[in-house]
Motif scaffolding. Structure first.
Motif, PDB file in Angstrom:
ATOM      1  N   SER A   1      -3.100   4.787  -6.795  1.00  0.00           N
ATOM      2  CA  SER A   1      -2.405   6.039  -7.121  1.00  0.00           C
ATOM      3  C   SER A   1      -1.506   6.479  -5.977  1.00  0.00           C
ATOM      4  N   LEU A   2      -1.763   5.984  -4.767  1.00  0.00           N
ATOM      5  CA  LEU A   2      -0.916   6.340  -3.621  1.00  0.00           C
ATOM      6  C   LEU A   2       0.278   5.407  -3.513  1.00  0.00           C
ATOM      7  N   HIS A   3       0.237   4.363  -4.335  1.00  0.00           N
ATOM      8  CA  HIS A   3       1.238   3.319  -4.236  1.00  0.00           C
ATOM      9  C   HIS A   3       2.518   3.752  -4.934  1.00  0.00           C
ATOM     10  N   THR A   4       3.629   3.788  -4.193  1.00  0.00           N
ATOM     11  CA  THR A   4       4.921   4.092  -4.823  1.00  0.00           C
ATOM     12  C   THR A   4       5.937   3.098  -4.311  1.00  0.00           C
ATOM     13  N   GLU A   5       7.127   3.148  -4.899  1.00  0.00           N
ATOM     14  CA  GLU A   5       8.145   2.180  -4.496  1.00  0.00           C
ATOM     15  C   GLU A   5       8.427   2.261  -3.009  1.00  0.00           C
ATOM     16  N   GLY A   6       8.452   3.477  -2.499  1.00  0.00           N
ATOM     17  CA  GLY A   6       8.806   3.651  -1.085  1.00  0.00           C
ATOM     18  C   GLY A   6       7.633   3.472  -0.130  1.00  0.00           C
ATOM     19  N   GLY A   7       6.508   2.952  -0.585  1.00  0.00           N
ATOM     20  CA  GLY A   7       5.354   2.778   0.304  1.00  0.00           C
ATOM     21  C   GLY A   7       4.200   3.660  -0.140  1.00  0.00           C
ATOM     22  N   THR A   8       3.471   4.190   0.808  1.00  0.00           N
ATOM     23  CA  THR A   8       2.292   4.978   0.483  1.00  0.00           C
ATOM     24  C   THR A   8       2.594   6.463   0.590  1.00  0.00           C
ATOM     25  N   SER A   9       2.352   7.189  -0.467  1.00  0.00           N
ATOM     26  CA  SER A   9       2.598   8.637  -0.409  1.00  0.00           C
ATOM     27  C   SER A   9       1.888   9.318  -1.561  1.00  0.00           C
ATOM     28  N   PHE A  10       1.963  10.613  -1.566  1.00  0.00           N
ATOM     29  CA  PHE A  10       1.358  11.383  -2.653  1.00  0.00           C
ATOM     30  C   PHE A  10       2.378  11.688  -3.749  1.00  0.00           C
ATOM     31  N   GLN A  11       3.481  10.882  -3.765  1.00  0.00           N
ATOM     32  CA  GLN A  11       4.556  11.099  -4.716  1.00  0.00           C
ATOM     33  C   GLN A  11       4.025  11.178  -6.149  1.00  0.00           C
ATOM     34  N   ASN A  12       3.094  10.255  -6.496  1.00  0.00           N
ATOM     35  CA  ASN A  12       2.585  10.231  -7.872  1.00  0.00           C
ATOM     36  C   ASN A  12       1.898  11.547  -8.246  1.00  0.00           C
ATOM     37  N   TYR A  13       1.260  12.145  -7.240  1.00  0.00           N
ATOM     38  CA  TYR A  13       0.557  13.404  -7.511  1.00  0.00           C
ATOM     39  C   TYR A  13       1.537  14.547  -7.689  1.00  0.00           C
TER      40      TYR A  13
END
Lengths: 562, 367
Positions: A35-47
């Motif tokens: 869930s922390l995985h996004t295109e730009g690396g690790t972030s809370f973007q999904n949340y």
């Protein structure tokens, strides 16, 4: 020097911890990292996406889940609490029968139950159409679907939790408490609100939390009835179907957080000092209903309630007797025979799902039995640091919605890992037994805990002082004594595994379809006869298990649940 | 059969010390009792001998063998538990045979030995019963038989009679003694019941708060208690704080603290009456049955005027509470018909010089 006993405890603890870490903790963590995985690396973007105004669907689904759960709690409480009072406080003809019938909804596997409700009260349902024909109406007078459908199914299946917890609380109230209140000059109204009701609040709160959790996790009812209505457990499934794995992971984590928060709240609430009755050996305390009108009104209400309660079971039985292709445009089925059962036994293609389910459930439950006995023995009879942690790990699969457990397994085992010995498990035979195993860890451990806690430590000590080594003691003394309790929990896990739907729908493979998936497929092809025959087999299995547990192991059905 | 030696044993559970500085020697074939109130460390000590606990410090020996860390299954002790701990899924026969099966005794021999022991506990006709069908006393005897059949070196009994009603308790008491004599087996008996301890034991160890206060034969423990705890725990006693004023060859002069101020009393200067070097705070102690009652003033040492406050009639004895110098004194009289005792009667009580015992106070409270 580490003492021999401590060494032995550690030896037993290692496999238990390995299993819990590999199949409970690790998959949950994998989902979290996903869930922390996004295109730009690790972030809370999904949340932040989840909670942003643009993705209204997610927030709406979360809100809907909470909304439905709150309504389910209220509806279940409104049915369960009064029934508990009527059946436990008043004596009238047929009371014993009614009170047994009141727990019948648990004999209905969730998917089969929903199916029954669709055929009973849906658009083409038997009851609305019967009413239409009876009164010569143009349209069906009512039909269930969407929110109302989910709610009715929830109320039907979940009121049982209120009924059982409140019943047992009522029976534990010492009648002399109420008599004391009357003696001190309180009237009936006052006695109820100031004495009886406060004594019942712990049970009511516990049941409310339980129903809320179960209803947040509910999958089958929304799956078949929701229509366009979104709830979170279902959204996870759709995200997975669409391949939005990160979104599915984020939704899973959020649903897990809600569920685990409730689990912790429940543990806290139950460990609080509650009102324990000091008196022992309380007899049943029922007042006989003397007024004949009231008495027969109660009997009538009981009979109607039993009919409503058992209607779904009869519907499944009825449908299972309708051969495929004989009920198409007609309002009512007209041909009845045992064709579906004959096919089930003779057509290998139709028999295979049943065989699959039994085999998968057997493997999973066998694992549950071994793991459950070992874990429970450690938790109850051994001392070690971190016992609380093991206890919480054991309870996590109970708190996690089935959909989330399914997703966790996908994230953990769709690539090789040391816990799967370097294999990819998703898409193989082994993923389903593993899922069923994880789902039922808490049930088997807890039912074993209950019997082990009853077993006095001195029994084990007596055996050892007579010269028996630990393993001999365990095999010849402890196991035989606890076996009835263990088996009743394990059998229940087995029948639940046979009917398991939410994890199956996420993880099944074409070559290895369990019954629940086949029911879903048959329903899609409108082969309700065959689906109902599968359902009937599950109902009979569950009924047998409850009967056997009750008769031979002396375990009440209500004790094996929750 | 074996002797037991406990050398400087301590057992701590976390920060709580359950048993401390324990030294005991139990002779071969002896009936030895651990006596004390609940939580005094007697059961903990028993469990260290059985092997369920290992001591934090010190050594446990059977004979000359160091058994300190030997697991329970290798100690060959027979234990009878407070709740009997019978295996509920087995019959009487199977329960008793369990220890022999573990020892891989041939089935013929096993059958013979089980029947033998069942005969001894008079349960031979019950051998096929489920244990749940037996009465409390019968279950107790199964537990005894199960412990005896393995021919243990040591028999351990953990409050075995506490779950029985009074009549059965008397019966089982003599039953246990009979079996112990018959098997001549070293036996440790744990109880909080002083009557049981006094009547059954060869020797007794009195425990309180994890410390063993005295070891001795029943009559030593009763007649020559080492301190106020032992004196008060076993039997009835009158205890009053006192101070030694001076000693002569014949007598010791004491100042006894009474409700009405200090009072001079004397005792014989004899080791039985005054321990020559007892340290710390002292008290005089006298058993109620040693007190002599007079109805008129008499000459002699330690005669005090008093009034009868309460009369408790027990049949063979009469217990009296007499108020003397602002204190309550317990006195026992044998019921010989001639005495007419009434509440309110004025009497003179004499505490005989040779029956008073001056003992150290360790409990920090006087009664």
């Amino acid at each position: 020097m580490i003492k021999r006993d401590t060494r032995f405890t550690i030896l037993l603890l290692i496999p238990v911890l390995l299993v819990l870490i590999a199949y409970v903790l690790y998959p949950s963590l994998r989902t979290f990292f996903e869930s922390l995985h996004t295109e730009g690396g690790t972030s809370f973007q999904n949340y932040s996406d989840f909670f942003s105004q643009e993705s209204k669907t997610n927030l709406e689904a979360l809100w809907n889940s909470v909304y439905i759960s709150v309504l389910s709690v209220i509806a279940s409480a409104l049915i369960g609490i009064p029934l508990a009072f009527i059946f436990n406080r008043y004596d009238f003809p047929g009371r014993g029968f009614f009170s047994t019938a009141a727990i019948m909804p648990i004999v209905l596997p969730s998917l089969v139950g929903v199916m029954a409700f669709m055929f009973l009260y849906g658009e083409t349902g038997l009851v609305p159409n019967a009413l239409k024909d009876l009164f010569g109406l143009k349209n069906v007078p009512f039909k269930i679907g969407g929110v109302s459908g989910i709610l009715i199914v929830h109320a039907y299946t979940m009121y049982v939790y209120f009924y059982m917890t409140v019943s047992s609380a009522i029976n534990k109230i010492d009648p002399s408490l109420e008599e004391a209140a009357y003696n001190l000059g309180a009237n009936r109204f006052k006695v109820f609100w100031r004495v009886t009701f406060p004594l019942l609040t712990p049970a009511i709160v516990a049941a409310s939390l339980l129903v809320f959790m179960i209803s947040m996790a509910s999958f089958s009812a929304p799956f078949l009835l929701a229509g366009g209505y979104r709830v979170l457990s279902l959204q996870i499934y759709f995200s997975k179907l669409n391949g939005d794995m990160e979104v599915a992971a984020t939704q899973s984590v959020i649903l897990s957080i809600v569920s685990i928060a409730f689990l912790l709240f429940m543990r806290w609430y139950q460990n609080r000092k509650d009102y324990r009755m000091a008196s022992k050996g309380i007899g049943a305390h029922r007042s006989e209903v003397k007024n004949p009108i009231l008495k027969w009104v109660m009997v009538l209400v009981g009979v109607i309630a039993v009919i409503i309660l058992l209607l779904p079971h009869f519907t499944i039985l009825l449908l299972s007797l309708v051969p495929d292709g004989t009920w198409t445009y007609q309002t009512y089925p007209s041909v009845f025979n045992i064709e579906n059962y004959r096919l089930l036994l003779q057509d290998p293609n139709i028999f295979k799902p049943l065989k699959n389910s039994l085999l998968l459930a057997f493997i999973a439950t066998f694992g549950n039995l071994i793991f459950g006995v070992l874990t429970s023995y450690l938790l109850v009879k051994r001392k070690f640091i971190g016992k609380n942690l093991v206890d919480i790990l054991v309870m996590i699969p109970w708190a996690l919605p089935a959909t989330v457990i399914g997703m966790n397994l996908i994230f953990a085992f769709n690539e090789p890992s040391i816990f799967s010995f370097g294999n990819i498990l998703v898409g193989t035979f082994w993923i389903l037994p593993l899922a069923y195993f994880i789902r039922h860890i808490p049930l088997v451990v807890r039912s074993t805990n209950a019997v082990l806690e009853q077993l006095d430590d001195s029994i084990e000590e007596a055996s050892r002082s007579l010269g028996a080594k630990w393993f001999y003691t365990f095999r010849r003394v402890i196991l035989p004594i606890i076996m009835p309790g263990v088996l009743s929990g394990t059998l229940l896990a087995f029948v639940e595994a046979v009917g398991e739907f939410p994890t199956s729908v996420l993880l099944y493979t074409i070559s290895n379809r369990p019954i629940s998936i086949e029911i879903m497929n048959q329903l899609r092809m409108f082969n309700m006869g065959q689906a109902a025959a599968y359902g009937m087999i599950q109902i009979v299995l569950i009924a047998i298990v409850l009967f056997v547990s009750n008769k031979f192991f002396g375990v009440k059905a209500e004790q094996s649940l929750s | 059969m074996a002797s037991i030696k406990i050398e400087n044993v301590q057992k701590a559970f976390g920060k709580v010390i359950a048993v401390d500085h324990l030294n005991l020697e139990i002779k071969d074939g002896e009936f030895f009792t651990f006596l004390g109130p609940s939580g005094c460390g007697k059961t903990t000590t028993l469990r260290m001998i059985a092997g369920f606990y290992y001591p934090t410090k010190g050594i446990v020996r059977f004979g000359d063998k160091d058994m300190t860390r030997v697991p329970p299954e290798k100690r060959n002790t027979g234990m009878v538990f407070q709740n009997y701990a019978l295996f509920p899924h087995m019959t009487v026969f199977e329960n008793v045979a369990f220890g022999l099966k573990v020892r891989k005794i041939s089935s013929g021999e096993l059958k013979k030995r089980v029947q033998d022991v069942l005969q001894k506990v008079r349960l031979n006709q019950y051998s096929d019963r489920q244990v749940s069908q037996l009465s409390g006393g019968q279950q107790q005897r199964v537990a005894l038989a199960r412990a005896l059949v393995i021919e243990p070196e040591i028999l351990l009994l953990d409050e075995p009679l506490s779950n029985l009603d009074a009549k059965l308790r008397d019966e089982m008491r003599s039953e246990i003694l009979r079996l112990q004599r018959e098997y001549k087996i070293t036996t440790i008996y744990v109880t909080h019941d002083q009557a049981e301890a006094l009547s059954m034991s060869d020797r007794i160890a009195v425990f309180n708060f994890g410390v063993c206060h005295q070891i001795g034969t029943p009559s030593e423990i009763y007649n020559e208690p080492s301190n106020d705890f032992v004196a008060g725990f076993i039997g009835e006693i009158n205890l009053f704080p006192a101070r030694i004023e001076k000693k002569t060859n014949e007598q010791v002069f004491l100042s006894v603290q009474t409700g009405a101020g200090p009072k001079e009393m004397t005792v014989k200067n004899h080791p039985f009456n005054v321990d020559p070097d007892s340290p710390g705070d002292l008290a005089i102690s006298i058993r109620p049955e040693a007190i002599i009652l007079h109805y008129r003033q008499v000459d002699g040492a330690n005669v005090l005027k008093g009034k009868i406050e309460e009369v408790y009639f027990f049949g063979s004895v009469i217990n009296l509470i007499i108020s003397v110098e602002g204190m309550r004194l317990k006195a026992d009289l044998l019921n010989n018909q001639s005495i007419k005792i009434k509440k309110g009667t004025e009497v003179f009580v004499q505490l005989p010089e040779d029956h008073i015992r001056v003992i150290p106070m360790v409990s920090g409270e006087s009664s």
